[in-house]
Design a protein around this motif. Structure first.
Motif, mmCIF file in Angstrom:
data_model
loop_
_atom_site.group_PDB
_atom_site.id
_atom_site.type_symbol
_atom_site.label_atom_id
_atom_site.label_comp_id
_atom_site.label_asym_id
_atom_site.label_seq_id
_atom_site.Cartn_x
_atom_site.Cartn_y
_atom_site.Cartn_z
ATOM 1 N N LEU A 40 0.345 -1.270 0.189
ATOM 2 C CA LEU A 40 -0.119 0.144 0.218
ATOM 3 C C LEU A 40 0.706 1.107 0.365
ATOM 4 O O LEU A 40 0.005 2.414 -0.612
ATOM 5 N N GLY A 41 2.252 1.170 0.433
ATOM 6 C CA GLY A 41 3.279 1.914 0.250
ATOM 7 C C GLY A 41 3.940 2.539 -0.694
ATOM 8 O O GLY A 41 4.114 3.501 -0.435
ATOM 9 N N ARG A 42 3.355 1.891 -1.427
ATOM 10 C CA ARG A 42 4.705 2.038 -3.075
ATOM 11 C C ARG A 42 3.806 3.827 -4.109
ATOM 12 O O ARG A 42 2.609 2.994 -3.753
ATOM 13 N N ILE A 43 4.581 4.628 -4.135
ATOM 14 C CA ILE A 43 4.468 5.360 -4.924
ATOM 15 C C ILE A 43 4.557 5.026 -6.443
ATOM 16 O O ILE A 43 5.608 4.735 -6.849
ATOM 17 N N ARG A 44 3.067 5.227 -7.414
ATOM 18 C CA ARG A 44 3.641 5.119 -7.998
ATOM 19 C C ARG A 44 2.478 5.384 -9.088
ATOM 20 O O ARG A 44 2.176 6.312 -8.927
ATOM 21 N N ALA A 45 1.892 5.147 -10.303
ATOM 22 C CA ALA A 45 1.431 6.389 -11.170
ATOM 23 C C ALA A 45 -0.425 6.296 -11.292
ATOM 24 O O ALA A 45 -0.480 5.773 -9.455
ATOM 25 N N GLY A 46 -0.189 7.087 -11.949
ATOM 26 C CA GLY A 46 -2.341 7.745 -10.827
ATOM 27 C C GLY A 46 -3.186 8.688 -11.937
ATOM 28 O O GLY A 46 -3.913 8.859 -11.691
ATOM 29 N N ILE A 47 -2.584 7.923 -13.470
ATOM 30 C CA ILE A 47 -3.612 8.258 -14.517
ATOM 31 C C ILE A 47 -4.198 7.174 -15.143
ATOM 32 O O ILE A 47 -3.292 6.397 -15.594
ATOM 33 N N LEU A 48 -5.150 7.772 -14.956
ATOM 34 C CA LEU A 48 -6.289 5.996 -15.532
ATOM 35 C C LEU A 48 -6.721 5.900 -16.775
ATOM 36 O O LEU A 48 -8.196 7.419 -17.654
ATOM 37 N N GLU A 49 -7.342 5.577 -18.019
ATOM 38 C CA GLU A 49 -7.543 5.135 -19.346
ATOM 39 C C GLU A 49 -9.132 5.016 -18.970
ATOM 40 O O GLU A 49 -9.709 3.982 -17.476
ATOM 41 N N GLN A 50 -9.757 5.446 -19.289
ATOM 42 C CA GLN A 50 -11.589 4.624 -19.341
ATOM 43 C C GLN A 50 -11.431 3.985 -18.912
ATOM 44 O O GLN A 50 -12.247 3.010 -17.828
ATOM 45 N N ILE A 51 -10.770 2.937 -19.728
ATOM 46 C CA ILE A 51 -11.157 1.097 -19.695
ATOM 47 C C ILE A 51 -10.902 1.118 -18.254
ATOM 48 O O ILE A 51 -11.318 -0.155 -18.407
ATOM 49 N N THR A 52 -9.654 1.378 -17.801
ATOM 50 C CA THR A 52 -9.364 0.627 -16.521
ATOM 51 C C THR A 52 -10.529 1.566 -15.072
ATOM 52 O O THR A 52 -10.911 0.947 -14.664
ATOM 53 N N VAL A 96 -11.863 10.598 -21.477
ATOM 54 C CA VAL A 96 -11.069 11.344 -20.739
ATOM 55 C C VAL A 96 -10.276 10.327 -19.760
ATOM 56 O O VAL A 96 -9.998 9.050 -20.435
ATOM 57 N N VAL A 97 -9.048 10.855 -19.452
ATOM 58 C CA VAL A 97 -8.719 10.488 -18.432
ATOM 59 C C VAL A 97 -9.277 10.509 -16.600
ATOM 60 O O VAL A 97 -9.065 12.298 -17.215
ATOM 61 N N THR A 98 -8.514 9.885 -15.960
ATOM 62 C CA THR A 98 -8.801 10.939 -14.727
ATOM 63 C C THR A 98 -7.455 10.473 -14.202
ATOM 64 O O THR A 98 -6.817 9.525 -13.508
ATOM 65 N N ALA A 99 -7.147 11.291 -13.385
ATOM 66 C CA ALA A 99 -6.370 11.047 -12.121
ATOM 67 C C ALA A 99 -6.018 10.525 -10.390
ATOM 68 O O ALA A 99 -7.241 11.060 -10.285
ATOM 69 N N TYR A 100 -6.008 9.606 -10.581
ATOM 70 C CA TYR A 100 -6.427 8.694 -9.201
ATOM 71 C C TYR A 100 -5.446 7.794 -9.080
ATOM 72 O O TYR A 100 -5.101 6.927 -10.029
ATOM 73 N N GLY A 101 -4.163 8.356 -7.856
ATOM 74 C CA GLY A 101 -4.120 8.120 -7.582
ATOM 75 C C GLY A 101 -3.375 6.273 -7.182
ATOM 76 O O GLY A 101 -4.664 5.549 -6.824
ATOM 77 N N GLN A 102 -2.428 5.355 -7.393
ATOM 78 C CA GLN A 102 -2.226 3.951 -7.501
ATOM 79 C C GLN A 102 -2.194 3.527 -6.344
ATOM 80 O O GLN A 102 -2.623 2.138 -5.902
ATOM 81 N N THR A 103 -1.681 4.110 -5.569
ATOM 82 C CA THR A 103 -2.529 3.730 -3.493
ATOM 83 C C THR A 103 -3.620 3.536 -3.421
ATOM 84 O O THR A 103 -4.222 2.758 -3.237
ATOM 85 N N GLU A 104 -4.679 4.680 -4.045
ATOM 86 C CA GLU A 104 -6.294 4.706 -4.071
ATOM 87 C C GLU A 104 -6.573 3.287 -4.759
ATOM 88 O O GLU A 104 -7.670 2.575 -3.724
ATOM 89 N N VAL A 105 -5.851 2.890 -6.094
ATOM 90 C CA VAL A 105 -6.702 2.160 -6.642
ATOM 91 C C VAL A 105 -6.040 0.585 -5.697
ATOM 92 O O VAL A 105 -7.715 -0.152 -5.396
#
Length: 404
Positions: A40-52, A96-105
């Motif tokens: 849960l602590g890993r910092i990674r990408a945060g831009i999600l395609e609509q498919i994701t 569109v794309v959505t900004a939402y951190g991988q940590t939150e996913v």
């Protein structure tokens, strides 16, 4: 223990696969060598395609991304000291794309798995995958001083670039393609409002690449290109903010809000693909099979599309009693992987300073960027790739495969 699918790795790809299989009534266990807190602590990408985003909703974990994510309708390119917007929404017919951190996913998927009471083993030591070239694969691991064995129908290798699954494939059965870039990204996470709330900003300058992204309306993620052998300790917060400003247009540099970093790291850039992605009853997904430079924001999204193909394949096997999805998984996934690799390589090559970029190379980059922002056709190509290519483009497979 006996299960239908043993998933190795509790990152977003493994957790998403587990959730989709659970929704379809397919038993699965997830085995992870790290602790839950570490994952849960890993910092990674945060831009999600609509498919994701759609896949998260399909998995039953789409509420928070819908309420807390920030939708982006455009991206912005900075070069020659000026900023230019690309209308992604308009050029792609409303995508569109959505900004939402991988940590939150990851958090959303972890919470859903815990709430459903699904088995997850964290801090599993000495994980091995065995007999995947037979009809009876076995996963072994150690936990609390005891050795455990899981028999299963299939193994899903979602354990990342350094995981055990790809490393267990016999020599000669796999081909690896790799390109290592001669620089890294110095990234800073800070609790400051993003300099742009409606777009990711990509900057090309004679000083190197810069990127302005966000995790939320109060947390920003910024990057500057740096030498691959740089040390984080050499970059004070003040030095980082000063360097980033120098790579942006004057207006954006002036209104950027700065603050103390809460995380700072240097990441190398590479492109990597392993072929095929299936070995008997072992399947690779996500970073276990491919890495893209983060320039195109494709890493997490490619992992999600792999999971979509793989979950559909297992559903075909168990529900429809068909082997088509399993047999076609590697070909289908790799077709999308290589298109994303091409896009990420192209955007990386266009935006970064390479050893031979100075002078002529810089002018050619600026000319191509000028052509890009003034050509509707080229802008549309950028936009289509940025929001994500469709899952079901033709690679010579049945038209219904991948749509499940």
């Amino acid at each position: 223990m006996r299960t239908q699918v043993a998933i190795i790795g509790a990152g977003p790809s493994g957790l998403l696969l587990g959730q989709l299989l659970h929704k379809a009534g397919i038993d699965n266990i997830i085995i992870e060598r790290q602790s839950g807190d570490y994952v849960l602590g890993r910092i990674r990408a945060g831009i999600l395609e609509q498919i994701t985003v759609d896949l998260l909703a399909e998995a039953g974990v789409g509420e928070r991304v819908k309420t807390d994510g920030t939708v982006h309708h455009s991206i912005e390119l900075v070069f020659s000291g000026k900023r230019h917007a690309i209308d992604v929404h308009g050029l792609t017919g409303g995508k569109v794309v959505t900004a939402y951190g991988q940590t939150e996913v990851t958090r959303d998927l972890m919470d859903a798995r815990s709430a459903a009471g699904l088995p997850t083993v964290y801090s599993a030591a000495n994980v091995t995958v065995n007999d995947f070239d037979t009809d009876h694969p076995v996963v072994r691991y150690e936990k609390d001083g005891q050795t455990h064995e899981v028999t299963c129908d299939f193994i899903a290798g979602c354990d990342g670039f350094h995981g055990v699954c790809r490393a267990s494939v016999p020599e000669g059965a796999i081909t690896e393609y790799e390109k290592v870039y001669p620089f890294g990204w110095l990234g800073v996470l800070a609790d400051v409002p993003p300099v742009s709330t409606h777009a990711i900003v990509y900057a090309n300058s004679e000083r190197g690449f810069g990127l302005c992204s966000m995790r939320s309306l109060t947390r920003s993620r910024y990057y500057v290109q740096c030498p691959i052998d740089d040390k984080v300790e050499a970059w004070s917060d003040d030095r980082f903010w000063d360097e980033l400003r120098r790579r942006l247009d004057p207006d954006m540099a002036e209104r950027m809000v700065t603050g103390p970093s809460i995380e700072k790291s240097i990441a190398p850039l590479r492109s990597f693909v392993a072929e095929p992605m299936r070995f008997g009853r072992l399947f690779l997904a996500g970073d276990a099979a491919h890495i893209v430079p983060p320039t195109g924001a494709k890493g997490l999204n490619l992992a999600a599309s792999d999971v979509k193909y793989l979950s559909s394949a297992f559903i075909d096997h168990y529900i429809e009693k068909s082997s088509a999805g399993i047999d076609n998984y590697s070909q289908q996934a790799l077709a999308r992987v290589w298109r994303a690799e091409r896009f990420s390589w192209w955007l990386t090559s266009l935006m970064h300073q390479f050893p031979d970029t100075a002078g002529f190379g810089q002018k050619v980059q600026e000319a191509e960027l000028d052509y890009l922002v003034n050509s509707e056709a080229l802008s549309r190509s950028l936009a289509e790739n940025y929001v994500g290519l469709p899952l079901d483009f033709d690679v010579g497979l049945p038209l219904d495969f991948g749509r499940r």
